[in-house]
Design an enzyme around this catalytic site. Structure first.
Site, short mmCIF file in Angstrom:
data_model
loop_
_atom_site.label_atom_id
_atom_site.label_comp_id
_atom_site.label_asym_id
_atom_site.label_seq_id
_atom_site.Cartn_x
_atom_site.Cartn_y
_atom_site.Cartn_z
N CYS A 109 -19.36 -32.04 5.15
CA CYS A 109 -20.80 -32.09 5.41
C CYS A 109 -21.50 -32.83 4.29
O CYS A 109 -21.28 -32.58 3.12
CB CYS A 109 -21.33 -30.65 5.50
SG CYS A 109 -23.07 -30.53 5.80
N PHE A 125 -7.70 -19.60 11.53
CA PHE A 125 -8.03 -18.60 12.54
C PHE A 125 -7.78 -17.17 12.02
O PHE A 125 -7.29 -16.31 12.76
CB PHE A 125 -7.26 -18.85 13.83
CG PHE A 125 -7.62 -20.14 14.51
CD1 PHE A 125 -8.82 -20.27 15.20
CD2 PHE A 125 -6.77 -21.23 14.43
CE1 PHE A 125 -9.16 -21.47 15.81
CE2 PHE A 125 -7.11 -22.44 15.04
CZ PHE A 125 -8.30 -22.55 15.73
N ALA A 126 -8.13 -16.94 10.75
CA ALA A 126 -7.96 -15.62 10.15
C ALA A 126 -9.14 -14.74 10.54
O ALA A 126 -10.18 -14.73 9.88
CB ALA A 126 -7.85 -15.73 8.63
N ARG A 127 -8.97 -14.01 11.64
CA ARG A 127 -10.05 -13.18 12.19
C ARG A 127 -9.48 -11.86 12.67
O ARG A 127 -8.44 -11.83 13.34
CB ARG A 127 -10.71 -13.88 13.37
CG ARG A 127 -11.16 -15.30 13.13
CD ARG A 127 -11.58 -15.96 14.43
NE ARG A 127 -11.91 -17.37 14.27
CZ ARG A 127 -12.21 -18.17 15.28
NH1 ARG A 127 -12.22 -17.70 16.52
NH2 ARG A 127 -12.49 -19.45 15.06
N GLY A 128 -10.18 -10.79 12.36
CA GLY A 128 -9.73 -9.48 12.83
C GLY A 128 -8.35 -9.15 12.31
O GLY A 128 -8.13 -9.06 11.11
N GLU A 129 -7.37 -9.02 13.23
CA GLU A 129 -6.00 -8.72 12.83
C GLU A 129 -5.08 -9.93 12.97
O GLU A 129 -3.86 -9.81 12.82
CB GLU A 129 -5.45 -7.57 13.69
CG GLU A 129 -6.24 -6.26 13.53
CD GLU A 129 -5.67 -5.15 14.40
OE1 GLU A 129 -4.78 -5.44 15.23
OE2 GLU A 129 -6.13 -4.01 14.25
#
Length: 260
Positions: free
Chosen positions: A105, A243-247
């Site tokens: 950005c 994609f490190a999300r939740g479990e």
């Protein structure tokens, strides 16, 4: 200089028209001066400017180590960082000749995205990170980012050392967040090889290259890597997770550092 300012806006809420105050993130042109000579400038958010300058110069191999820095000073107006340090003259010349616009950005430059320039930067740290600890830290990530909470208009990075020690970087430019977070850690004398770095945006080639240049062992994001980002991570043995999300978490490189 405050990193935010308040302005009046008109907000439409259904059929209702409301005049209200809104908090915006401030954007500045930050000048960097090395040994009394102008090095360059970048668009940035006016917070942690010293850490940003140090982190950026180390990631570009202009300065090899924090030990080579004798002084870091922010001017009173917050628009210039002056640094006195031993510099890598070859990297300075290469930057002037070969700097390219990166895909992060804002309008950023780098001369060290070429993997050949990072030949001595292979990540060799023999360190392990628990999958559950990574996911726990990712879950807490945004709640620890003050500017993001106030404005929703900045990228964020977090360098995790241990449960009680971490460094946050926030900026309008995604690549600046890494330099801020790592710059703080460098100034604090942290062993970066034992840390992992979390970022809010995509894992593009320049983001991965910065992580390699700084010597962190793992780079994690909630989003995806690019193909070149993965190739660079594998070439230099950086643990790369997306994609490190939740479990859940995808590991693209350096699986040996992740334990269950």
């Amino acid at each position: 200089m405050q990193p935010i300012y308040t302005t009046q806006i008109t907000k439409f809420k259904g059929d209702e028209q409301i005049l209200k105050d809104d908090i915006l993130v401030r954007e500045i042109k930050l000048e960097i001066q090395i040994n009394d000579k102008r090095f360059g400038a970048m668009m940035a958010t006016p917070v942690d400017q010293e850490a940003l300058a140090v982190g950026y110069l180390i990631s570009e191999n202009i300065i090899a180590s924090p030990k080579d820095i004798s002084e870091v000073r922010l001017e009173d107006d917050g628009l210039m960082v002056k640094i006195a340090a031993k510099v890598n003259e070859k990297s300075m010349e290469r930057f002037d000749e070969e700097a390219i616009i990166i895909s992060g950005c804002g309008r950023g430059q780098t001369a060290n995205i070429d993997p050949e320039a990072m030949a001595a930067r292979v990540v060799k740290a023999d360190v392990k990170f628990k999958k559950d600890e990574i996911l726990k830290q990712m879950g807490q990530f945004y709640t620890q980012c003050e500017l993001y909470e106030m404005t929703g208009c900045v990228h964020t990075a977090k360098l995790y050392v241990d449960e009680n020690t971490f460094f946050i970087g926030e900026d309008i430019a995604q690549h600046n967040t890494i330099d801020k977070a790592v710059g703080k850690a460098c100034l604090a004398g942290v062993d970066l090889g034992k840390t992992f770095l979390m970022v809010s945006g995509r894992l593009s080639s320049e983001m991965v290259a910065k992580a390699v240049m700084h010597g962190v062992s793992a780079l994690i994001s909630r989003t995806a890597p690019t193909s070149l980002g993965v190739l660079i991570a594998r070439k230099f043995n950086l643990t790369l997770c997306g994609f490190a999300r939740g479990e859940n978490m995808n590991v693209y490189s350096g699986l040996e550092r992740i334990i269950r």
